[in-house]
Design a protein around this motif. Sequence first.
Motif, PDB file in Angstrom:
ATOM      1  N   ASP A 236       0.790  -1.222   0.000  1.00 39.43           N
ATOM      2  CA  ASP A 236       0.000   0.000   0.000  1.00 39.43           C
ATOM      3  C   ASP A 236       0.829   1.282   0.000  1.00 39.43           C
ATOM      4  N   THR A 237       2.145   1.127   0.038  1.00 42.04           N
ATOM      5  CA  THR A 237       2.952   2.331   0.143  1.00 42.04           C
ATOM      6  C   THR A 237       3.147   3.003  -1.206  1.00 42.04           C
ATOM      7  N   ASP A 238       3.037   2.209  -2.231  1.00 39.79           N
ATOM      8  CA  ASP A 238       3.283   2.716  -3.577  1.00 39.79           C
ATOM      9  C   ASP A 238       2.139   3.614  -4.045  1.00 39.79           C
ATOM     10  N   GLU A 239       2.482   4.668  -4.732  1.00 38.06           N
ATOM     11  CA  GLU A 239       1.443   5.500  -5.338  1.00 38.06           C
ATOM     12  C   GLU A 239       1.946   6.075  -6.638  1.00 38.06           C
ATOM     13  N   THR A 240       1.328   5.694  -7.707  1.00 44.73           N
ATOM     14  CA  THR A 240       1.743   6.201  -9.019  1.00 44.73           C
ATOM     15  C   THR A 240       0.509   6.769  -9.709  1.00 44.73           C
ATOM     16  N   PRO A 241       0.677   7.846 -10.444  1.00 42.68           N
ATOM     17  CA  PRO A 241      -0.496   8.474 -11.041  1.00 42.68           C
ATOM     18  C   PRO A 241      -1.014   7.779 -12.287  1.00 42.68           C
ATOM     19  N   SER A 242      -1.232   6.479 -12.199  1.00 46.92           N
ATOM     20  CA  SER A 242      -1.933   5.798 -13.276  1.00 46.92           C
ATOM     21  C   SER A 242      -2.812   4.761 -12.604  1.00 46.92           C
ATOM     22  N   GLU A 243      -3.730   4.219 -13.342  1.00 49.85           N
ATOM     23  CA  GLU A 243      -4.625   3.297 -12.659  1.00 49.85           C
ATOM     24  C   GLU A 243      -3.894   2.027 -12.279  1.00 49.85           C
ATOM     25  N   LEU A 244      -4.151   1.548 -11.090  1.00 51.44           N
ATOM     26  CA  LEU A 244      -3.475   0.368 -10.600  1.00 51.44           C
ATOM     27  C   LEU A 244      -4.475  -0.770 -10.447  1.00 51.44           C
ATOM     28  N   VAL A 245      -4.038  -1.914 -10.873  1.00 53.67           N
ATOM     29  CA  VAL A 245      -4.916  -3.069 -10.789  1.00 53.67           C
ATOM     30  C   VAL A 245      -4.639  -3.815  -9.505  1.00 53.67           C
ATOM     31  N   ARG A 246      -5.647  -4.098  -8.765  1.00 52.82           N
ATOM     32  CA  ARG A 246      -5.458  -4.739  -7.476  1.00 52.82           C
ATOM     33  C   ARG A 246      -5.682  -6.243  -7.503  1.00 52.82           C
ATOM     34  N   LYS A 247      -6.421  -6.702  -8.487  1.00 51.08           N
ATOM     35  CA  LYS A 247      -6.738  -8.128  -8.483  1.00 51.08           C
ATOM     36  C   LYS A 247      -5.832  -8.908  -9.424  1.00 51.08           C
ATOM     37  N   LEU A 248      -5.669 -10.172  -9.141  1.00 53.49           N
ATOM     38  CA  LEU A 248      -4.878 -11.044 -10.004  1.00 53.49           C
ATOM     39  C   LEU A 248      -5.722 -11.463 -11.202  1.00 53.49           C
ATOM     40  N   PRO A 249      -5.071 -11.869 -12.294  1.00 52.31           N
ATOM     41  CA  PRO A 249      -5.856 -12.325 -13.446  1.00 52.31           C
ATOM     42  C   PRO A 249      -6.737 -13.513 -13.073  1.00 52.31           C
ATOM     43  N   SER A 250      -7.929 -13.561 -13.659  1.00 50.41           N
ATOM     44  CA  SER A 250      -8.849 -14.655 -13.349  1.00 50.41           C
ATOM     45  C   SER A 250      -8.735 -15.773 -14.373  1.00 50.41           C
ATOM     46  N   GLY A 251      -8.130 -15.465 -15.510  1.00 47.00           N
ATOM     47  CA  GLY A 251      -8.008 -16.465 -16.559  1.00 47.00           C
ATOM     48  C   GLY A 251      -9.225 -16.543 -17.471  1.00 47.00           C
ATOM     49  N   VAL A 252     -10.258 -15.752 -17.171  1.00 49.48           N
ATOM     50  CA  VAL A 252     -11.444 -15.768 -18.031  1.00 49.48           C
ATOM     51  C   VAL A 252     -11.677 -14.367 -18.583  1.00 49.48           C
ATOM     52  N   SER A 253     -11.741 -14.258 -19.902  1.00 51.41           N
ATOM     53  CA  SER A 253     -11.952 -12.954 -20.528  1.00 51.41           C
ATOM     54  C   SER A 253     -13.435 -12.686 -20.730  1.00 51.41           C
ATOM     55  N   PRO A 254     -13.784 -11.414 -20.843  1.00 52.82           N
ATOM     56  CA  PRO A 254     -15.184 -11.084 -21.140  1.00 52.82           C
ATOM     57  C   PRO A 254     -15.593 -11.691 -22.482  1.00 52.82           C
ATOM     58  N   GLN A 255     -16.834 -12.135 -22.580  1.00 52.93           N
ATOM     59  CA  GLN A 255     -17.324 -12.684 -23.848  1.00 52.93           C
ATOM     60  C   GLN A 255     -18.168 -11.650 -24.571  1.00 52.93           C
ATOM     61  N   ILE A 256     -17.919 -11.506 -25.850  1.00 45.45           N
ATOM     62  CA  ILE A 256     -18.647 -10.517 -26.638  1.00 45.45           C
ATOM     63  C   ILE A 256     -19.399 -11.241 -27.753  1.00 45.45           C
TER      64      ILE A 256
END
Length: 706
Positions: free
Chosen positions: A300-320
Amino acid sequence: MDKLTPSQWKVINKSYEPASTIKVIAGPGSGKTLTLLYKVLHLITVENIKPEEILIFSLTNKAVDSIIENLLSIFENSHTNKEIVHQIGCYTVHGLANRIVVENEGMINIIEEIGWRGLMKLLPPSKRTPHHFRSYKELEKVVKDYKLNNAKNNNPVIEKLVELMDNCKVMTNDDLIIRAKKYLELDSSDSDASSFTQDLHNKYKVVLIDEFQDLYPSLAPLITMICKGKQLIMFGDTNQSIYGFLGSNNEIMSQLDNLHPKNFTTVLKLFDNFRSTPEIISLASKIINRPLAEKQIIDDTDETPSELVRKLPSGVSPQIMTFDDLAAESEFIIDKITQLICSSAKFSDIAILSRTNSHLTAIASILKKYGIPYQKLKSQPDWMDDLRIQFLLDILKVCSLASDEKHNREFNTGDKWQSNFSILVTMSALKGIGDASIQALYKACGLKNLSIWKYLTMVPNFEWPLGLSIKKKMENYTSNLYEMIENDQVHQLDDPMELLEKVASITNNLNLNPTYFQSLSDAQSSLEFKTHLQEMAQVMKVSKSNKPPGISFVKWFLETYFDQTMVFHQSQQALQTTGPGTVKLSTIHSAKGLEFPIVFLTNGSMSNFPMDTNALYVGITRARNLLYMCNMKHERLVSKSSPYSRSIMSNNLFWTYYNKDLNRSVCDVKVTHGYNVQRYNQLRKNFGFYRAYSSLRGCKSVFRRI
DNA sequence: CGGTGAGAACTTTTT
DNA sequence: GTTCTCACCG
């Protein structure tokens, strides 16, 4: 409280200061709501701001409800008195405006479809003139334009309409805001006892605005007036701005940004996304054309001015996916829901979001067919937008208002007949009454300086400027209402059921124009009307039980039914949370601020115009773990997946991830897989998938066994 | 009278 | 992005 990130703490710890602004830019899933809640807690417990000095604004009822709900739970957890939550002012902008206006001028009328259609009858019939409108919406627009640059355009027809609206206290929602602002200005200081209007001047010290990207220009006068000199704290995300059709958000935002001097204005950002999987976030970023967020952080100490992803990949992509018709689309949705339920998802994990309410209704009827439990997330109950019910309410208004006016028959108190509007609206709905008759009648009333009701009951009918058959219809109208109005029956009927019965029978005797009301002979629509009536009756009973003495029931009901309905509706929705859970149905607009583990985005294949980028972005970012999209027409979206894939069912890795994400037990995922597939095949057989859609009947009760 | 091009509407919310 | 209406033209 130790869960909060440094950027969230920065917002919370920023100290209180009058006449200052804090603007918090918060992307989806960044813990905006959490931060807002702790900010309120901080203000009260650390900054010594009293709860009744805090005002919270949002645009939709749903957002307001969820804030109140969350406040209750957070204050409970922090061992503070839960009661203080109710001292915090929490409103929609319009709700607050309505309160101000009603406090100052009593019952008002918000004009809607039936009202506009009634007003259209007063327009000259000639085609090819500026007064010929295809639909009531065009009239609405012209009236709005007229009010905007009042003096400039000299349009006598519209001017008369506006005058009628003023006399009958009929307002559009924009008028509501303008009036509220006027009363705030007027009140300024001196007057007597404490009123709501005065509290807005004196009491509040901090104003919080949730979802600032939803504000639009016509709200600006009121909001700036309320916020000036206080500490203004606003949260929002311009990418989620989906009310552009109401006017530019930038316009009002620049006004709010400049409300307080620059050195008293702070802009803060919440970066992290705790909600969605990286797969979903990357799709969302693609949609709004934002560079991908690659960095994943754990500490939690890091802070960078871009969006940060908190979750790990789930391995399933959105279906379109794209489908040719509603049948194919719904078959896919049902099949997918079956798969998910047979894995470890619950009904309550799933949300189906659509852009239009009508498509939502279509989906709902399909879910009903299959016996899948669902719940429409609507701020208003269905009966409120049933035109037939609205007609009943208008009849009630006619009775109540005309009965009141009866007493000043001899003393002409000017020409403000509040009943006129409701009478016009209800008469316009009669079969065989055209524009010409209405106009002739209205003109005759004007000449005699009488309200329409008085004219019809006092002036002998041979003077009426109407044809014989029209006269008969008018007489039918008045004779049906006569008892209620002239004998004051409307005020004496104290029993809700009797009153409703009476009004229903009056309506039944009136010959209504079928273009206004779908024929009641249609069995399904008649059944629907019946349920709506029952629901309305329930609210009437509630209203009766809390009626103060000294006011007739009709008056009390007409003045308060809206608020009472909302309260009642909310309590009903809260009750439904037990049991196997329900699939949630909502428009994308109403789903704002909410999140769901699994989201289906659908867009009826019939509606062809493309998806608004921001709306799509909002839809996508509602999803925590799984996302399916049907017929989303958007340039940056390419349809690819096969609709009948069943791979999700055997993806143990994903379901472990899923259960962990939702804090559920994960142990038995593997063991049950074989059984799941078996169950799925059984259900599929019961449903008769892949057969002609019309043969899918009698599928009810299959899901009840789950 | 029939063909053509321009422009607008379709939808989302607030009491 | 599709569908409807209206003014205009031949």
